[in-house]
Design an enzyme around this catalytic site. Sequence first.
Site, PDB file in Angstrom:
ATOM      1  CE  LYS A 264      -4.106  -1.987   2.075  1.00 32.59           C
ATOM      2  NZ  LYS A 264      -4.986  -1.791   0.914  1.00 32.59           N
ATOM      3  NE  ARG A 338     -10.463  -9.369  -4.507  1.00 27.70           N
ATOM      4  CZ  ARG A 338     -10.666  -8.361  -5.351  1.00 27.70           C
ATOM      5  NH1 ARG A 338     -10.600  -8.577  -6.658  1.00 27.70           N
ATOM      6  NH2 ARG A 338     -10.939  -7.161  -4.910  1.00 27.70           N
TER       7      ARG A 338
HETATM    8  N1  BES Z   1      -8.460  -4.023   2.815  1.00 25.53           N
HETATM    9  C1  BES Z   1      -8.500  -3.488   1.518  1.00 25.53           C
HETATM   10  C2  BES Z   1      -9.797  -2.734   1.218  1.00 25.53           C
HETATM   11  C3  BES Z   1     -10.000  -1.458   1.980  1.00 25.53           C
HETATM   12  C4  BES Z   1      -9.583  -0.265   1.448  1.00 25.53           C
HETATM   13  C5  BES Z   1     -10.688  -1.462   3.162  1.00 25.53           C
HETATM   14  C6  BES Z   1      -9.810   0.912   2.143  1.00 25.53           C
HETATM   15  C7  BES Z   1     -10.921  -0.291   3.862  1.00 25.53           C
HETATM   16  C8  BES Z   1     -10.491   0.899   3.328  1.00 25.53           C
HETATM   17  C9  BES Z   1      -8.371  -4.597   0.468  1.00 25.53           C
HETATM   18  O1  BES Z   1      -7.651  -5.727   0.856  1.00 25.53           O
HETATM   19  C10 BES Z   1      -7.640  -3.993  -0.685  1.00 25.53           C
HETATM   20  O2  BES Z   1      -6.531  -3.599  -0.511  1.00 25.53           O
HETATM   21  N2  BES Z   1      -8.313  -3.909  -1.801  1.00 25.53           N
HETATM   22  C11 BES Z   1      -7.740  -3.364  -2.957  1.00 25.53           C
HETATM   23  C12 BES Z   1      -7.990  -4.386  -4.046  1.00 25.53           C
HETATM   24  C13 BES Z   1      -7.206  -4.188  -5.298  1.00 25.53           C
HETATM   25  C14 BES Z   1      -5.749  -4.242  -5.085  1.00 25.53           C
HETATM   26  C15 BES Z   1      -7.616  -5.249  -6.307  1.00 25.53           C
HETATM   27  C16 BES Z   1      -8.446  -2.042  -3.271  1.00 25.53           C
HETATM   28  O3  BES Z   1      -9.627  -1.900  -2.947  1.00 25.53           O
HETATM   29  O4  BES Z   1      -7.798  -1.158  -3.773  1.00 25.53           O
HETATM   30 ZN    ZN Z   2      -5.552  -5.579   0.577  1.00 30.71          ZN
END
Ligand code: BES
Ligand code: ZN
Length: 485
Positions: A264, A338
Amino acid sequence: MFMSIQIRSMRPKTYVLGVWQDSKRVSNALSPWNGVCLEAIASPNFSGKRGETTIIGSVLFVGLGKKGALKRDDLRSLGGSVVRALGKAELRSVSINLHLTIPQGIANEKELGQLVAEGMTIASWRVDQFDGSATKRESKLGALQVTSKSKKVLGGLTRGVILGNAVNDARRIAATPPNICNPPWMAKEAKKIATKCGLKCSVISYAQAVKLGLNGIVNVGKGSQEKPCLIILEHNPRKKKNRDEHLCLVGKTITYDTGGYSLKISNGMKGMKYDKNGGMGVLGAMEAIANLNVPARVTAILPCAENMVSSNAYRPDDIIEMYNGVTVEVTNTDAEGRLVLADGLAWACKQIKPTKIVDMATLTGGVVVALGSFCAGLWCNNAKLKKQIESASKNTGERVWELPLWEDHRDYMRAKHADLHNSAPARGAHPIQGAAFLSFFVDKDIPWAHIDIAGVSSVERDRGLYCTGPTGWGVRLLAELAESQ
Ligand code: BES
Ligand code: ZN
Ligand code: ZN
């Protein structure tokens, strides 16, 4: 403010009554309090605006606002206003008699008690586990004893406190930081809760998960020193309303999401301790279901892992064979939710063969863009289950909004070198990609719903009943859903 709320029959020191903003007359039911009621109405400092409070003698008056405008959900907010006023005035024993002024058309006496107590319990909680010697805050306020002149209200109050306490337990664990709350800690905590409220709890360890081929969970969690696990909680009461129904709840429990090698960026990692909040909603719901003796069979599955970077971690380009034999090319290690959920869902379908499955997860940032913090995203493959979820949602005030899932969306998740990729090359319809991916891991004939709570599972500043932090979203919704089985 922190106060534990105890419901009991006793002689109270303070009475809580409601006053309408536009009422000039006092109803007959209030005759013993006629004098103070008239005084409250006449007071220039109290207009009866919703949530306004004033204390005259031994009566705490709370404004109900304009007649006709008061809705069920407002009763929770009124509970919040009442508990704050009591805390400020250091009153510790109280009788709630709002049923004398609030008509049954808005909520019957039992519901009224429940809604007010939910509000009182949720509003009186704050994150105080980590108050150190330097924290200058008002100290804990101890216990507030609550009763009512009406037996029905009293019953509702008890129910509301059980639900509110389950919400607060979910919030407490959600707020526990990742240097403490890792998968082994979570397993212990789930066992503690299970023992306390009479649920059966078992844990599939990392070693067992490897053997069983729970490779989604294994791969996401193996980069962390604290290895992943699958937590199972069971509520199987002797008395069941419907013998054949078996509801399964699956909650994403990522104790921390760094994104893994698809790290991230910038400040995007902050707050990712809340990536376990789907699981915490499920755990809290199970606590409420047990404590309310819900006459339905419910099993909860918490796939639990920490998504970290290390030489053992999974990486983009890895291809994994999941529990149900579907192969997945990892295109993004940050789409880890997922993968753990998929194994949880497939394991549930094969091993417990439920009649319904609902999963809940902080799955995508995309759902926050689409729906903000106003509601959660809902996907459902079955009209009856969808109706039950929407009706539970209406009762609890935890809003959901349905988004589509078509065959085109599913095709979008198919990969060149494996059955699926965990993230499509383009980011369009992002939250739907998550739902579409999960659909490959649920047996076609099982009614299934997916709820993406990324936008609602925490608040960044105090809002309504909630203080900054986790909201325990879904605890009441899922408990109510279980009751409707
Ligand atoms: N945990 C995150 C989703 C999330 C984002 C929750 C912001 C709460 C606040 C999830 O695991 C994630 O990182 N999702 C990515 C998916 C992508 C890389 C396909 C996203 O939503 O950007
Ligand atoms: Zn994630
Ligand atoms: Zn995540």
